[in-house]
Scaffold this motif. Structure first.
Motif, short mmCIF file in Angstrom:
data_model
loop_
_atom_site.label_atom_id
_atom_site.label_comp_id
_atom_site.label_asym_id
_atom_site.label_seq_id
_atom_site.Cartn_x
_atom_site.Cartn_y
_atom_site.Cartn_z
N HIS A 109 21.36 47.53 0.76
CA HIS A 109 22.19 46.62 1.55
C HIS A 109 21.68 45.18 1.51
N GLU A 110 20.69 44.93 0.67
CA GLU A 110 20.16 43.57 0.46
C GLU A 110 19.84 42.88 1.78
N PRO A 111 18.93 43.47 2.57
CA PRO A 111 18.67 42.93 3.91
C PRO A 111 18.16 41.50 3.92
N VAL A 112 17.43 41.09 2.89
CA VAL A 112 16.91 39.73 2.87
C VAL A 112 18.05 38.73 2.68
N ALA A 113 18.86 38.93 1.63
CA ALA A 113 19.96 38.00 1.36
C ALA A 113 20.96 37.99 2.51
N ALA A 114 21.29 39.17 3.03
CA ALA A 114 22.29 39.24 4.10
C ALA A 114 21.80 38.57 5.37
N SER A 115 20.58 38.86 5.77
CA SER A 115 20.08 38.28 7.01
C SER A 115 19.75 36.80 6.87
N ASP A 116 19.33 36.37 5.66
CA ASP A 116 19.08 34.95 5.45
C ASP A 116 20.32 34.12 5.71
N ARG A 117 21.49 34.69 5.40
CA ARG A 117 22.74 33.97 5.61
C ARG A 117 22.90 33.54 7.07
N TYR A 118 22.62 34.47 7.98
CA TYR A 118 22.85 34.17 9.40
C TYR A 118 21.63 33.55 10.07
N ALA A 119 20.46 33.77 9.50
CA ALA A 119 19.29 33.02 9.97
C ALA A 119 19.52 31.54 9.72
#
Length: 221
Positions: free
Chosen positions: A18-28
């Protein structure tokens, strides 16, 4: 204190698909653009630090599957009950820690199935969703991605739903109306869950991005 910056804690890890780094970086990055201070953690031990959680306005969790200890789950639940917000999307929040029922009580649901292939389906704001800050003004829209079938707490407020596809592997489920987005209160805290966002490209869809951003802000202390 008036004028203090809001603080977000992004907790990410688990299954890498689920690409947690890329996905969460978006909203961080989105929260940082709004002037928030943002801390990123890659350990669930963050849920054991009661003092830090008490200073946190929003936990953004992006952690698919994996295991959480009873103490970690209790720490998160207690922080939300005291007013810390919690929000996330797709497997990062609703396919997490399958063996910990206390976590499922907090979140309000658990992923149990999706068709083998991506599905084209309509996301429909409910009457409650059309009045909620996360989806107010949104019209039904169509996505092509994983469609989650869930076991859901009847106490949650469903903000958007969909009609489950005709899946040849489980034909008994066809036509069932299932939640896509929901919200709940937990003590003094708020919880926001969206099942959309299997891949970062899903989060780039304007409707999905908008409801995710608005949901995070709604959930915050």
């Amino acid at each position: 204190m008036a004028g203090e910056r809001k603080h977000a804690l992004v907790v990410r890890g688990g299954w890498s698909g689920h690409e947690p780094v890329a996905a969460s970086d978006r909203y961080a990055a989105e929260l940082a653009r709004r002037g928030w201070s943002v801390e990123v953690s890659e350990t669930l031990d963050s849920y054991l630090d009661a003092e830090a959680l008490a200073r946190t306005d929003l936990v953004v969790q992006c952690w698919t599957m994996g295991g959480i200890s009873a103490a970690q789950a209790a720490g998160l639940s207690g922080a939300v009950r005291a007013g810390t917000g919690l929000a996330g999307w797709h497997g990062g929040i609703v396919d997490s820690f399958r063996e910990e029922t206390g976590y499922q009580l907090l979140i309000g649901g658990q992923f149990v199935h999706h068709p083998r292939e991506f599905t084209r389906y309509q996301v429909r704001p409910t009457a409650a969703g059309r009045e909620h800050p996360a989806l107010a003004g949104e019209e039904p829209f169509t996505v092509t991605t994983e469609q989650y079938y869930l076991h859901v707490d009847p106490a949650v407020l469903v903000l958007a739903d969909t009609v489950f596809t005709d899946d040849p592997d489980v034909p008994e489920l066809a036509g069932t109306v299932v939640p896509v987005v929901w919200a709940r209160t937990w003590g003094a805290g708020r919880v926001f869950v969206s099942t959309l966002g299997h891949r970062p490209a899903d989060l780039e869809l304007p409707e999905v991005d908008r409801l995710t951003r608005r949901g995070l802000l709604w959930a915050a202390r």
